[in-house]
Design a protein around this motif. Sequence first.
Motif, PDB file in Angstrom:
ATOM      1  N   LEU A  15       5.801  -5.255   1.465  1.00 35.73           N
ATOM      2  CA  LEU A  15       5.928  -3.877   1.944  1.00 35.73           C
ATOM      3  C   LEU A  15       7.272  -3.297   1.536  1.00 35.73           C
ATOM      4  CD1 LEU A  15       4.840  -1.501   3.619  1.00 35.73           C
ATOM      5  CD2 LEU A  15       5.836  -2.583   5.654  1.00 35.73           C
ATOM      6  N   ASN A  75      -3.544  -2.022  -4.138  1.00 38.78           N
ATOM      7  CA  ASN A  75      -4.390  -2.332  -2.982  1.00 38.78           C
ATOM      8  C   ASN A  75      -4.134  -1.401  -1.805  1.00 38.78           C
ATOM      9  OD1 ASN A  75      -5.698  -4.366  -4.303  1.00 38.78           O
ATOM     10  ND2 ASN A  75      -4.427  -6.003  -3.466  1.00 38.78           N
ATOM     11  N   ILE A  76      -3.431  -0.324  -2.053  1.00 36.78           N
ATOM     12  CA  ILE A  76      -3.284   0.732  -1.051  1.00 36.78           C
ATOM     13  C   ILE A  76      -3.990   1.962  -1.594  1.00 36.78           C
ATOM     14  CG2 ILE A  76      -1.662   2.248   0.145  1.00 36.78           C
ATOM     15  CD1 ILE A  76       0.315  -0.061   0.154  1.00 36.78           C
ATOM     16  N   HIS A 101      -5.106   3.347   9.069  1.00 36.43           N
ATOM     17  CA  HIS A 101      -4.496   2.975   7.798  1.00 36.43           C
ATOM     18  C   HIS A 101      -5.002   1.643   7.261  1.00 36.43           C
ATOM     19  CE1 HIS A 101      -1.630   6.326   7.684  1.00 36.43           C
ATOM     20  NE2 HIS A 101      -1.608   6.212   8.998  1.00 36.43           N
ATOM     21  N   LEU A 152       1.249   2.653   7.371  1.00 35.97           N
ATOM     22  CA  LEU A 152       0.979   1.380   6.702  1.00 35.97           C
ATOM     23  C   LEU A 152       1.619   0.223   7.456  1.00 35.97           C
ATOM     24  CD1 LEU A 152       1.518   2.346   2.939  1.00 35.97           C
ATOM     25  CD2 LEU A 152      -0.647   2.105   4.161  1.00 35.97           C
ATOM     26  N   SER A 200      -5.388   5.233  -5.998  1.00 34.08           N
ATOM     27  CA  SER A 200      -4.593   4.184  -5.368  1.00 34.08           C
ATOM     28  C   SER A 200      -3.130   4.607  -5.392  1.00 34.08           C
ATOM     29  CB  SER A 200      -4.759   2.857  -6.108  1.00 34.08           C
ATOM     30  OG  SER A 200      -4.144   2.927  -7.387  1.00 34.08           O
ATOM     31  N   LEU A 201      -2.319   3.925  -4.612  1.00 33.99           N
ATOM     32  CA  LEU A 201      -0.889   4.207  -4.640  1.00 33.99           C
ATOM     33  C   LEU A 201      -0.311   3.864  -6.010  1.00 33.99           C
ATOM     34  CD1 LEU A 201       1.499   5.205  -2.970  1.00 33.99           C
ATOM     35  CD2 LEU A 201       1.870   2.868  -2.185  1.00 33.99           C
ATOM     36  N   LEU A 229      -0.467  -7.509  -0.719  1.00 34.57           N
ATOM     37  CA  LEU A 229       0.000  -6.134  -0.603  1.00 34.57           C
ATOM     38  C   LEU A 229       0.662  -5.697  -1.903  1.00 34.57           C
ATOM     39  CD1 LEU A 229       1.569  -6.050   2.971  1.00 34.57           C
ATOM     40  CD2 LEU A 229      -0.457  -4.818   2.202  1.00 34.57           C
ATOM     41  N   HIS A 283      -2.090 -10.405   5.150  1.00 36.58           N
ATOM     42  CA  HIS A 283      -2.830  -9.812   4.047  1.00 36.58           C
ATOM     43  C   HIS A 283      -2.729 -10.635   2.776  1.00 36.58           C
ATOM     44  CE1 HIS A 283      -3.964  -6.952   0.871  1.00 36.58           C
ATOM     45  NE2 HIS A 283      -4.644  -6.316   1.818  1.00 36.58           N
ATOM     46  N   MET A 339      -3.012   7.095   3.410  1.00 26.38           N
ATOM     47  CA  MET A 339      -2.862   5.805   2.741  1.00 26.38           C
ATOM     48  C   MET A 339      -3.517   4.724   3.594  1.00 26.38           C
ATOM     49  SD  MET A 339       1.049   5.907   1.307  1.00 26.38           S
ATOM     50  CE  MET A 339       1.654   7.313   0.345  1.00 26.38           C
ATOM     51  N   LYS A 340      -4.333   3.891   2.933  1.00 27.55           N
ATOM     52  CA  LYS A 340      -5.068   2.845   3.639  1.00 27.55           C
ATOM     53  C   LYS A 340      -4.918   1.521   2.899  1.00 27.55           C
ATOM     54  CE  LYS A 340      -8.640   6.047   5.383  1.00 27.55           C
ATOM     55  NZ  LYS A 340      -8.657   5.746   6.811  1.00 27.55           N
ATOM     56  N   ILE A 341      -4.611   0.485   3.646  1.00 31.99           N
ATOM     57  CA  ILE A 341      -4.515  -0.859   3.083  1.00 31.99           C
ATOM     58  C   ILE A 341      -5.925  -1.367   2.816  1.00 31.99           C
ATOM     59  CG2 ILE A 341      -3.728  -3.219   3.478  1.00 31.99           C
ATOM     60  CD1 ILE A 341      -1.635  -1.997   5.416  1.00 31.99           C
TER      61      ILE A 341
END
Length: 683
Positions: free
Chosen positions: A380, A323-324, A248, A297, A272-273, A319, A316, A331-333
Motif C-alpha cells: 500500500l 489489482n485496484i 472499497h 482502500l 485500473s489504477l 496489492l 491480500h 477505487m476497489k481492491i
Amino acid sequence: MENEPCKLAERYLANSEIEPVSDLLPRGSAPFYIPRRCIEALFADKVTGVKLEGIFLCPCHGCVQDGGPVGDRSTQFNELKEKELRAEYAAIFALLIYVHRPGLIRIFQQHGLKLHGTEYLHEGDFDRLKEKIRGQPRKETIIDLASLKKKVLRYQYSFLVRTLKPYFDLKVIPAKELLPIKENETPKGQGSFAKVHCFEFQDDDYRSKEFGRVTKFARKVFMNGEASSSAKEWYNLQGLSKATNHQHLMPALGAYWHGDIFFILQEEADMSLHDYLSRGEGEIYKSNDLWRQVQGLAEGINTLHNLYQGTKIAYHQDLKPANILIVRGVMKIADFGLLEFKPVLPDEPGSTGVVSSHNTGYYAPPRQGHYTRKDDIWSLACIISELATADIQGRDEIPKYRAARIASGQRGRDTPAFFLGTSVKNQVLDKHRQLQRMIQVQEPTGQDETTSVFQRKFYTAAFFALLNSMFRHDDSSGSLLAVPGQVLIPDAGKVAETLETFRKEAMSTPLLNVQGGTTGSSSQRDAEIAEDLAISMDKILSKFQDTLSKKEEERLGRVNLANIKQYLANLQAKQRSERRQQGLKRLSPFLEAFEHFEELLRKFCVPDTFMAFIWVDHQEALNQIVDVYGEVGRQQPFHTKYDELLRTQPDITQIISAGYSDIIQLHAVALKIFKQRCGFRNL
C-alpha cells in the motif's frame, strides 16, 4: 401459401434471430436465440398482419393435419387458453411455429409440455404423447414424432434463455444453454491463470434486476487445467461476500460452470489504477477526492486484516495498481486469487505460516520468513508513493520515478521495486523529500488555488513520516508514530485514520473566513467555531457524498440557490401550461429558512460547497414531497434566532451541525426513494 398466418409468424421469428457475440461459449451451445420480447410481441398482436387467434386457427394443410379442423380448434380457443399461450406456453408455441408444427400446440397443452422458467424438455417427456388422455386411447397420430422430438430438443435453448442472476453459491449452466451477451473481442486483462472479458447483455430482459444498476460486466474466465486456482479465488470471494460488503472491496456477482468453462462474474471497471497512473486514462482526481479514495482502500485492507481476528489472518498478498479497479470513480481492491485465510502462528499473532513471496511484482515487500499484515502495508505504501507523485507532479512523472528506482542496483541497474536488500531504496526517500520541498516552496503547476491550498496543508512532514514508516523507515524528521530504537509500522486501520485526519485538517483551513476588524475573545471564539464547524460539517457532507456516484456528486456540487429558484419557476410554468398540480409555493419556507442558514455560515466559512448539497434540485422529488420540505423550513430558525444562539449557547457548533445534518439526511432519503421509484433519470 406464404401468406398463411403460421408462415408469417415463422418468418417473423426467423428474422428475429440474434447470435451471441463471444468466442468463449462451450461446444454445443445454441447458436442463436429469439428474444423473449419478440415472442411476447408476436402473441400480443403487435406484429403487422399476424394475430394470436389467427395462428391458432391457421387453415393451412399442415396446421389442419396436426391440429384438426378449424371448427374443432375454434371451440378450444377460449380466454383461458389464450392466456396460457401468452404466458407459460408462449415459448413452446413459438418453437412449434419455428419448426413448422404450430398445430400441435393443443396436444402439448393437454400433456403439460412447455418451456418455462428454466424447465427444459427431455426425451422422456415425449413419451407422454403416447399415453392415454383421461383413460381413453389417443385418437390423433403425431406424424414424424421422432423428427419433431429431435427438433424441439435441439431448438428449445434458442426459445427459452436463462436470465442470469447473481449467486452466492456456484451455479452450473448446461453447455447447450447460451448466454445472450455481446462480449468485447479483445480481453481486458490476462494473468497467469485467467483472462478477463467484458460484456453487456444484448437484451436487458436477460439481466436480472438483482444486479441493480450494474449494466456492464466482466467475467474472469479461467484457463483449462486451472481448476484449483479458480476454486480458490471463488472460495475467497464467496467468503468475502458473505462476511463484508465494504465499498472499497470489489465483490463477486457469482461463479458459474457453463459447460466446461468456469468464470467469475464482476462489474466491469472503468479502468485500473495502473491504467490511471501509467497510461493517463480517466479524469484526474482532485486531491481531496484522491485521498478520500486512498483512505477507503486502507479501510478495505483493514477490513480484510480483521475478518477473523484472533483465529485466522486474512491478507491480500497481491496489492498493486493493476489489482485496484476504478468503478464510477470509486477505487476497489480486486483480484483475490492470492488472498489467504490462514491460522495464526502461536508464537507470532501477526504472522501466518505462508512463506513470503514476490507476488506483487515491483510492489512486493522485501522477502522475509513469513507473510504478515505489514507486507500488505508495504505494498500500500508503494501505491501511495506513486499516487502522491502523480498528484503533485502529474502522471507524466510516474515513468521517471520508476526509472529512478531502476538505477539503484549494485551494477547500476535494478528492477523498479521499492526496496534494495531489506530496506526501502534511497531513491524512494529522495522522492518523498523532493515532493515535500516542492509542495511547501512553490505551488504545483496546473493546479487551481483550492487544490494548491489543500496540498500545502495535506502534504506535511507528518504525511511523509507516515508514508516512510509504512516502508519500515525510521524518519529522522520525527514522526508522531515513531518509537525510539525501532520503527512503529502502522496497521491499515491507523493508516486510514491518519489519512482522514490529514485530509480533514487540509480541508478546514481554506474554509476559514473569519471576518476582520474584530479583536479579543470574540475573534478568537469565531475562529474556534469556524475550525470546529468546518471539520464537523465536512464529516457530515463526506458521509453523504460517499453514497453518491461521481457523476451525481459533480452535478449536485454545482447547484446554488439561484439555480433552484429558476428550476422551480420553470416547473411552475410547465405545470400551469399542462394544467397539472401546482402549489410549489409550499417550498418557500424551506428556501427562505436555509437562505438565512447560508448567511449564518458565511460568517465562519465559504459555504458554497456545503450549501450546494442543500440546494439539491431533486426535480421529481421536490415536486412530490414539497410538504415535507416546507415543514422542515418552518421548523428551521431564521438568522436572528441564530444570532441570539451565538450570544447565549457555548455549543453553537453542534447546533449548526445538527441542522445541517438533518437536511442532508432528508436529501439522502429522498435520493434513495426516487432512485428506486422514479429511476432518477436526470442524475
